[in-house]
Design a protein around this motif. Structure first.
Motif, PDB file in Angstrom:
ATOM      1  N   GLY A 162       0.964  -4.679  -2.889  1.00  0.00           N
ATOM      2  CA  GLY A 162       0.129  -5.842  -2.646  1.00  0.00           C
ATOM      3  C   GLY A 162      -0.190  -6.003  -1.178  1.00  0.00           C
ATOM      4  O   GLY A 162       0.275  -5.237  -0.323  1.00  0.00           O
ATOM      5  N   THR A 163      -0.961  -7.038  -0.864  1.00  0.00           N
ATOM      6  CA  THR A 163      -1.444  -7.225   0.504  1.00  0.00           C
ATOM      7  C   THR A 163      -0.309  -7.368   1.511  1.00  0.00           C
ATOM      8  O   THR A 163      -0.245  -6.645   2.509  1.00  0.00           O
ATOM      9  N   SER A 164       0.604  -8.299   1.262  1.00  0.00           N
ATOM     10  CA  SER A 164       1.668  -8.545   2.235  1.00  0.00           C
ATOM     11  C   SER A 164       2.595  -7.346   2.368  1.00  0.00           C
ATOM     12  O   SER A 164       2.999  -6.980   3.484  1.00  0.00           O
ATOM     13  N   LYS A 165       2.935  -6.711   1.249  1.00  0.00           N
ATOM     14  CA  LYS A 165       3.812  -5.544   1.301  1.00  0.00           C
ATOM     15  C   LYS A 165       3.113  -4.363   1.976  1.00  0.00           C
ATOM     16  O   LYS A 165       3.758  -3.583   2.687  1.00  0.00           O
ATOM     17  N   SER A 166       1.816  -4.230   1.761  1.00  0.00           N
ATOM     18  CA  SER A 166       1.062  -3.141   2.398  1.00  0.00           C
ATOM     19  C   SER A 166       1.038  -3.314   3.906  1.00  0.00           C
ATOM     20  O   SER A 166       1.220  -2.355   4.662  1.00  0.00           O
ATOM     21  N   ILE A 167       0.804  -4.555   4.357  1.00  0.00           N
ATOM     22  CA  ILE A 167       0.793  -4.832   5.795  1.00  0.00           C
ATOM     23  C   ILE A 167       2.155  -4.538   6.397  1.00  0.00           C
ATOM     24  O   ILE A 167       2.265  -3.879   7.447  1.00  0.00           O
ATOM     25  N   LYS A 168       3.199  -5.006   5.725  1.00  0.00           N
ATOM     26  CA  LYS A 168       4.555  -4.776   6.221  1.00  0.00           C
ATOM     27  C   LYS A 168       4.876  -3.289   6.265  1.00  0.00           C
ATOM     28  O   LYS A 168       5.457  -2.795   7.244  1.00  0.00           O
ATOM     29  N   LYS A 169       4.476  -2.539   5.219  1.00  0.00           N
ATOM     30  CA  LYS A 169       4.784  -1.110   5.170  1.00  0.00           C
ATOM     31  C   LYS A 169       3.993  -0.341   6.230  1.00  0.00           C
ATOM     32  O   LYS A 169       4.544   0.489   6.960  1.00  0.00           O
ATOM     33  N   GLY A 170       2.694  -0.623   6.337  1.00  0.00           N
ATOM     34  CA  GLY A 170       1.867   0.096   7.299  1.00  0.00           C
ATOM     35  C   GLY A 170       2.287  -0.144   8.735  1.00  0.00           C
ATOM     36  O   GLY A 170       2.429   0.801   9.524  1.00  0.00           O
ATOM     37  N   LEU A 171       2.506  -1.414   9.094  1.00  0.00           N
ATOM     38  CA  LEU A 171       2.944  -1.726  10.452  1.00  0.00           C
ATOM     39  C   LEU A 171       4.352  -1.204  10.701  1.00  0.00           C
ATOM     40  O   LEU A 171       4.699  -0.835  11.828  1.00  0.00           O
ATOM     41  N   GLY A 172       5.160  -1.158   9.633  1.00  0.00           N
ATOM     42  CA  GLY A 172       6.501  -0.596   9.758  1.00  0.00           C
ATOM     43  C   GLY A 172       6.477   0.880  10.093  1.00  0.00           C
ATOM     44  O   GLY A 172       7.315   1.373  10.860  1.00  0.00           O
ATOM     45  N   VAL A 173       5.514   1.604   9.516  1.00  0.00           N
ATOM     46  CA  VAL A 173       5.369   3.025   9.826  1.00  0.00           C
ATOM     47  C   VAL A 173       5.029   3.209  11.299  1.00  0.00           C
ATOM     48  O   VAL A 173       5.594   4.065  11.991  1.00  0.00           O
ATOM     49  N   ALA A 174       4.094   2.385  11.805  1.00  0.00           N
ATOM     50  CA  ALA A 174       3.723   2.472  13.223  1.00  0.00           C
ATOM     51  C   ALA A 174       4.897   2.139  14.126  1.00  0.00           C
ATOM     52  O   ALA A 174       5.112   2.782  15.163  1.00  0.00           O
ATOM     53  N   LYS A 175       5.672   1.120  13.741  1.00  0.00           N
ATOM     54  CA  LYS A 175       6.818   0.712  14.546  1.00  0.00           C
ATOM     55  C   LYS A 175       7.918   1.761  14.516  1.00  0.00           C
ATOM     56  O   LYS A 175       8.549   2.048  15.544  1.00  0.00           O
ATOM     57  N   THR A 176       8.159   2.352  13.333  1.00  0.00           N
ATOM     58  CA  THR A 176       9.219   3.354  13.200  1.00  0.00           C
ATOM     59  C   THR A 176       8.891   4.624  13.964  1.00  0.00           C
ATOM     60  O   THR A 176       9.775   5.276  14.531  1.00  0.00           O
TER      61      THR A 176
END
Length: 297
Positions: A162-176
């Protein structure tokens, strides 16, 4: 894979021409002008998102062992774009705010009342303007936000989040993987500078040295810019898509290492995926979006 971006260019370039040469901005107040600009940015964010989803679906097909089908990719991209509309709107809001700040800081550098000619049209669609530190800073911010949005979309297209999980996952990839993301940012920017160097030389010769070129040169420049612009955006989309897929494979390898009592591998220890090899990397990563995977149990 460049086809969706070339289609975007056919909206992007005329829209820039209309905004710069055909809208009487002096007749509108700040609020009305802001609405016009935001609507234009929202249209661009949506069609750029659509082009990213077409590419992601083509990658899904290739990396799942399927035959690439552009018609199917376009059909699925429309559905995914609708699902990701809140993300595109958020991107448009940030893009608008950055553009507003950029205009405030560089208002004195804009040419007022410039007439529409073949050369001025070519300059506009190429995004060519006098260099300034503030302009370069805001362009870098816009590029970073754009690449972050592109990095969120695989979570929607490949994992069905979903939208919120996608944002969290995508930004998490950039942060990681900050170093890898920064490397891709710099490399894609260098590639864009290289492909836009020929028209930049023409604009420099015309503007600084007063050398006149016939209109056919500027029309040819616009055609060249269409492919250069599409290629530059394609590199950004392809890089973040492969980074996300690389992260998925790394996540799987990390879970396996944890179960076996081994140290967590670094991202560099995991084979980097590529659409040019014969490995079905998305199947290897075990994407949870199994509806599109034949034979997935």
């Amino acid at each position: 894979m460049l086809l969706p971006l070339l289609m975007c260019w056919m909206v992007y370039a005329p829209l820039l021409i209309v905004l710069k040469f055909y809208i009487p901005w002096e007749q509108y107040d700040f609020a009305e002008s802001s609405v016009i600009v935001f609507c234009a940015i929202l249209v661009l964010s949506i069609i750029f998102s659509w082009s990213a989803f077409v590419l992601l679906e083509l990658i899904r097909q290739i990396e799942s062992g399927e035959r690439p089908r552009i018609a199917l990719a376009i059909a699925k991209s429309i559905k995914n774009t609708i699902l990701a509309l809140p993300i595109a709107v958020a991107w448009a809001v940030i893009w608008f705010l950055l553009s507003l700040l950029e205009a405030l800081f560089s208002r004195a550098s804009h040419d007022e009342g410039e007439e529409l000619t073949a050369e001025s049209a070519a300059r506009t669609v190429a995004g060519y303007e006098s260099f300034s530190l503030s302009g370069a800073f805001f362009q870098a911010l816009k590029k970073g936000v754009r690449m972050a949005a592109f990095l969120i979309y695989p979570a929607v297209a490949w994992e069905g989040l979903g939208t919120s999980k996608s944002i969290k996952k995508g930004l998490g990839v950039a942060k990681t993987h900050k170093a890898e993301f920064a490397t891709g940012f710099v490399l894609t920017e260098l590639a864009a500078l290289v492909v836009f160097l020929p028209p930049a030389v023409l604009f420099l010769l015309s503007g600084k040295f007063g050398i006149s070129f016939p209109d056919w040169v500027w029309f040819s420049t616009m055609v060249y810019c269409a492919f250069a612009w599409s290629f530059s955006l394609f590199l950004e989309q392809m890089f973040v898509a492969e980074l996300y897929l690389w992260h998925m494979i790394w996540e799987k390898e990390s879970c396996l290492a944890k179960r076996e009592g081994r140290p967590e591998p670094a991202l560099g220890d995991v084979k980097r995926p590529s659409v040019r090899d014969d490995v079905d990397d998305l199947l290897l990563a075990g994407s949870s979006n199994s509806a599109d995977k034949p034979g997935k149990k």
